[in-house]
Design an enzyme around this catalytic site. Structure first.
Site, PDB file in Angstrom:
ATOM      1  CD1 TRP A 140      -1.951  -2.232   1.968  1.00 57.90           C
ATOM      2  CD2 TRP A 140      -2.819  -1.497   0.047  1.00 57.90           C
ATOM      3  NE1 TRP A 140      -2.858  -3.156   1.535  1.00 57.90           N
ATOM      4  CE2 TRP A 140      -3.408  -2.737   0.373  1.00 57.90           C
ATOM      5  CE3 TRP A 140      -3.214  -0.847  -1.124  1.00 57.90           C
ATOM      6  CZ2 TRP A 140      -4.366  -3.344  -0.432  1.00 57.90           C
ATOM      7  CZ3 TRP A 140      -4.174  -1.448  -1.934  1.00 57.90           C
ATOM      8  CH2 TRP A 140      -4.738  -2.678  -1.581  1.00 57.90           C
ATOM      9  CG  ASP A 157      -3.237   3.915   4.187  1.00 54.88           C
ATOM     10  OD1 ASP A 157      -4.288   3.768   4.827  1.00 54.88           O
ATOM     11  OD2 ASP A 157      -2.963   3.250   3.171  1.00 54.88           O
ATOM     12  CE  LYS A 192      -8.325  -2.180   5.265  1.00 55.00           C
ATOM     13  NZ  LYS A 192      -8.295  -3.452   4.582  1.00 55.00           N
TER      14      LYS A 192
HETATM   15  N1  PMP Z   1      -4.205   1.082   2.487  1.00 54.71           N
HETATM   16  C1  PMP Z   1      -4.249   0.033   3.328  1.00 54.71           C
HETATM   17  C2  PMP Z   1      -3.377   0.021   4.542  1.00 54.71           C
HETATM   18  C3  PMP Z   1      -5.110  -1.032   3.051  1.00 54.71           C
HETATM   19  O1  PMP Z   1      -5.160  -2.088   3.872  1.00 54.71           O
HETATM   20  C4  PMP Z   1      -5.930  -0.991   1.888  1.00 54.71           C
HETATM   21  C5  PMP Z   1      -6.912  -2.074   1.530  1.00 54.71           C
HETATM   22  N2  PMP Z   1      -6.883  -3.240   2.157  1.00 54.71           N
HETATM   23  C6  PMP Z   1      -5.827   0.109   1.043  1.00 54.71           C
HETATM   24  C7  PMP Z   1      -4.975   1.137   1.392  1.00 54.71           C
HETATM   25  C8  PMP Z   1      -6.652   0.229  -0.206  1.00 54.71           C
HETATM   26  O2  PMP Z   1      -7.921   0.542   0.165  1.00 54.71           O
HETATM   27  P1  PMP Z   1      -9.153   0.679  -0.819  1.00 54.71           P
HETATM   28  O3  PMP Z   1      -9.434  -0.699  -1.336  1.00 54.71           O
HETATM   29  O4  PMP Z   1     -10.212   1.234   0.065  1.00 54.71           O
HETATM   30  O5  PMP Z   1      -8.767   1.615  -1.899  1.00 54.71           O
END
Ligand code: PMP
Length: 358
Positions: free
Chosen positions: A100, A170, A194
């Protein structure tokens, strides 16, 4: 059959929240309709979004010079929105702690220069790298890191010392799980699926002075200022998600008295599982102890066939979504706020029995 859902996201929601939503599904208050069917401009919905905002403000103790936005596009849209709004000199510092972070780095790289100050790629991201402040750019527009790494199960336990450069984080997989001092950040963002509510909603907490500097050509939907001026109602917001988030905030307060209460519970829950992983002869945790996440617990047996057998048998016994992320394999138990202690206890008992029989 009742299952314990260890999914990394979308993940388990608190049962009392689902029950409340069920009760109000056909008729919210005296509206005679579901929240899903309401105008977002109606009085009833305005009360819902205002209550959700005050709920999270109270839980996270968000100072009054921060705006709270309820947006769409997931955390991934923020990977683009952040550089589009925060770049002035078009340079930023990043810590690379996994997939991420990498996506955020790649996206910011489309609009300017990124300086990766540290990375844990050398060990498949199973630790949080030491930060050397002499590598930080004092002139950067922001400093970005991923507070909790959902896939690898690591978390930051101290904040980077970025001086006057705004910290951007994030917090998708750890928001509301432990206390954070919001005043230390320039911007916090978190996808809802989450610890907040259903997918489709992303929450952005942004310090006021960072609003209003978009790069030329930024699409209107990607401009924080537009959403601030319109109180998250520039267009139709994800109304049902916001309603559910509000119920989750109420539940956290009623059930745990706030974040320090759930933090203590989360620490106990995680310790139960980590303690067993540390004593087991079959299973072991994959993360350096000091950096272990409270929310995502990856583990392996060291034998892929046994991993697979474990995941299959666990599923049959009602412990679902225990497979690790497709990029790393093994197992991962995500134990977000809504996972009760009984669920973790039952999982550990199941693992003990599996270990004995194999
Ligand atoms: N950042 C983190 C730490 C994540 O765990 C996730 C998804 N599991 C994301 C970003 C991406 O999120 P989204 O699918 O809502 O775009």
């Amino acid at each position: 059959m009742k299952v314990y859902n260890f999914s990394a996201g979308p993940s388990a929601l608190p049962v009392p929240v689902l029950e409340k939503a069920q009760k109000e599904m056909l008729n919210y208050g005296s509206a005679g309709m579901s929240v899903m069917e309401m105008s977002h401009r109606s009085k009833a919905f305005l009360e819902i979004i205002q209550a959700a905002e005050s709920g999270i403000r109270e839980l996270m103790n968000i100072p009054s010079n921060y705006k709270v936005l309820f947006l769409q596009g997931g955390a991934s849209a923020q990977f683009s929105m952040i550089p589009m709004n925060l770049y002035k000199k078009r340079k930023a510092d990043f810590v690379n702690t996994g997939q991420w972070s990498k996506k955020a780095i790649e996206e910011a790289g489309r609009y300017g220069t990124v300086n990766v100050v540290a990375s844990s790629a050398d060990k498949t991201f199973n630790y949080i790298p030491e930060l050397d402040a002499s590598k930080f750019d004092k002139d950067a527009d922001f400093f970005h890191f991923t507070m909790n790494n959902t896939i690898y199960g690591t978390r930051f336990t101290t904040l980077p010392e970025s001086g006057s450069v705004p910290l951007v984080t994030d917090m998708s997989s750890s928001i509301l799980s432990e206390t954070y001092d919001v005043s230390k950040f320039g911007l916090i963002y978190a996808g809802a699926q989450k610890n907040i509510g259903p997918a489709g909603l992303v929450i952005v907490i942004i310090r006021e002075d960072l609003v209003g500097n978009t790069l030329e050509g930024t699409p209107v939907m990607f401009d924080y200022k537009i959403h601030v001026e319109n109180e998250s109602m520039y267009n139709t917001p994800p109304t049902f998600g916001i309603y559910m988030a509000g119920l989750v905030f109420d539940w956290l307060k009623a059930e745990y008295g706030g974040i320090s209460g759930i933090q203590k519970y989360n620490e106990e829950k995680a310790a139960l599982l980590y303690d067993y992983l540390d004593e087991s002869k079959m299973f072991s945790g994959t993360v350096e102890k000091k950096d272990r996440s409270l929310m995502n617990v990856p583990f392996v047996t060291g034998n892929e066939d046994i991993d697979k057998k474990f995941i299959d048998e666990a599923k049959k016994a009602g412990f679902v979504n225990l497979a690790g992320h497709r990029s790393v394999g093994g197992m991962r138990a995500s134990i977000y706020n809504a996972m009760p202690m009984e669920g973790v206890k039952a999982l550990v008992d199941f693992m003990k029995a599996f270990e004995k029989n194999n």
